[in-house]
Write a protein that holds these residues in place. Structure first.
Motif, PDB file in Angstrom:
ATOM      1  N   VAL A 134       0.813  -1.217   0.000  1.00 37.39           N
ATOM      2  CA  VAL A 134       0.000   0.000   0.000  1.00 37.39           C
ATOM      3  C   VAL A 134       0.845   1.265   0.000  1.00 37.39           C
ATOM      4  O   VAL A 134       0.307   2.361  -0.185  1.00 37.39           O
ATOM      5  N   ASP A 173      -1.048   1.577  -4.513  1.00 32.59           N
ATOM      6  CA  ASP A 173      -1.320   3.000  -4.353  1.00 32.59           C
ATOM      7  C   ASP A 173      -1.473   3.654  -5.727  1.00 32.59           C
ATOM      8  O   ASP A 173      -0.687   3.384  -6.643  1.00 32.59           O
ATOM      9  N   THR A 224      -5.472   1.881  -3.538  1.00 30.20           N
ATOM     10  CA  THR A 224      -5.533   2.734  -2.358  1.00 30.20           C
ATOM     11  C   THR A 224      -5.206   4.191  -2.708  1.00 30.20           C
ATOM     12  O   THR A 224      -4.650   4.476  -3.767  1.00 30.20           O
TER      13      THR A 224
END
Length: 395
Positions: A134, A173, A224
């Motif tokens: 992440v 991400d 994310t």
């Protein structure tokens, strides 16, 4: 600039990636001030021993690239085998490079904590669709150049899908994923002969903005930072266009300031930090504000920070623009596995490896890692016997 054959650009891009990586790898993690203190201005391969006297694991065999290039070559092999990137065979190849089993690293050189975690999860049988980390790292972008070369003029869904398959295995991400899209599109445009002028940044920013929207629409359940940073990458690239006429120190400071607006953690202190909204706009900025392959690469690696990755990304861009003949002979001559890299570049342009004797990636990387280990042992012996850990010895 005269029109270059596609093969010259592809060879330049893959070799440029490897050379930028190899030049920057021993300097990774150092500040510009530390580099100057230990080496002056680095203009050739160094082993890193002078700067990392107490950390032999940071010592590098001169002319040998790191994980940035290894993963790019892995993408080449999957593309040539499958005509696209698929997560499962890519994960299998990463694990083959990580042998012997249980090491988590194997022949992967210089990998960070996040990639080690990915390898660990893959070894435990976790699906590559669930191993993406992440954090907003730069790893997805550093290896992605081969896709820009392979898909060429093709702006279809296949380029997008392959970039996502290559990237989600390690990163989730939006800034990391959009960063990979940015490098793929920038290499594609350079390889197609786009002009190296200010409008290039705006074209790439527009490519990335479309990709960011598409990522949100198709992968919103796994990606994310979408709510906080949906357009960070495209905006940071567009912002770089406004800095082209500034003095270098002011432009670099402005790139850092802009990166911090996009949630850098930890706070970005240098433009070459391994954070996509910092590193990638900096590489694009230097692509446009230097006049040769050599000038640009020397400048970026001497800035320190994530020097291997900025060297790899900028080297891929520069090579796609200037072609292989613009790369200094002294760098080409000492680059390890040059033949394997050039053969893959040719195969990408042909979209086939038929008739080309490309060295097996896993076998070759095991061999190179063993050579680096032996080089490191010689350096250690030399140091223990009272020898000077100089900067440019040939080992």
């Amino acid at each position: 600039m005269p029109q270059l054959p596609p093969l010259d650009r592809a060879r330049g891009s893959l070799l440029g990636l490897a050379i930028g990586d190899a030049l920057g790898a021993p300097l990774e993690g150092l500040s510009a001030q530390q580099i100057r203190a230990h080496y002056g201005v680095v203009v050739d391969y160094v082993d890193g021993a002078r700067a990392w006297k107490k950390k032999p694991y940071r010592w590098r065999m001169p002319g040998l690239y790191s994980d940035d290039t290894q993963q790019a070559l892995a993408l080449c092999d999957i593309l040539l085998e499958r005509n696209r990137i698929e997560a499962d065979p890519l994960a299998e190849l990463y694990l083959r490079l990580a042998t012997p089993k249980g090491s988590y690293v194997g022949s992967h050189r210089g990998v960070g904590r996040s990639f080690r975690q990915v390898l660990s999860e893959l070894e435990r049988g976790v699906s590559p669709r669930q191993t993406g980390q992440v954090s907003a790292g730069i790893g997805a972008a550093m290896r992605i150049a081969p896709l820009g070369l392979y898909f060429g003029n093709d702006e279809s869904d296949e380029l997008f899908a392959s970039v996502m398959a290559a990237s989600l295995i390690t990163h989730r991400d939006i800034r990391s994923l959009a960063g990979a899209m940015a490098v793929a599109h920038a290499v594609r445009r350079m390889a197609n002969g786009d002009a190296r002028n200010p409008s290039f940044l705006l074209w790439v920013a527009a490519d990335v903005a479309r990709s960011e929207d598409k990522i949100a629409a198709l992968y919103g359940d796994v990606v994310t930072s979408l709510s906080a940073h949906p357009r960070s990458m495209s905006r940071s690239i567009a912002h770089a266009e406004s800095l082209l006429d500034l003095p270098r120190d002011r432009a670099l400071a402005a790139l850092v300031e802009e990166a911090n607006r996009h949630g850098a953690e930890p706070t970005c202190k240098r433009a070459t930090m391994g954070f996509p909204p910092a590193c990638i706009p900096t590489c694009l900025y230097l692509l446009l504000t230097t006049d040769s392959f050599e000038e640009a690469i020397i400048e970026v690696i001497n800035l320190g920070g994530d020097a291997d990755t900025t060297g790899a990304i900028l080297g891929a861009l520069l090579g796609a623009h200037y072609g292989v003949d613009a790369i200094p002979d002294r760098w080409l001559a000492r680059l390890q596995n040059r033949d394997g890299i050039e053969l893959r570049a040719e195969a990408l342009i042909r979209r086939s490896a038929e008739g080309l004797e490309i060295p097996d990636l896993v076998e070759k990387e095991h061999e190179l890692s063993a050579m680096e280990g032996a080089c490191r042992e010689r350096l250690l012996t030399h140091s223990q016997n009272g020898g000077d850990l100089g900067a440019n010895r040939r080992l």
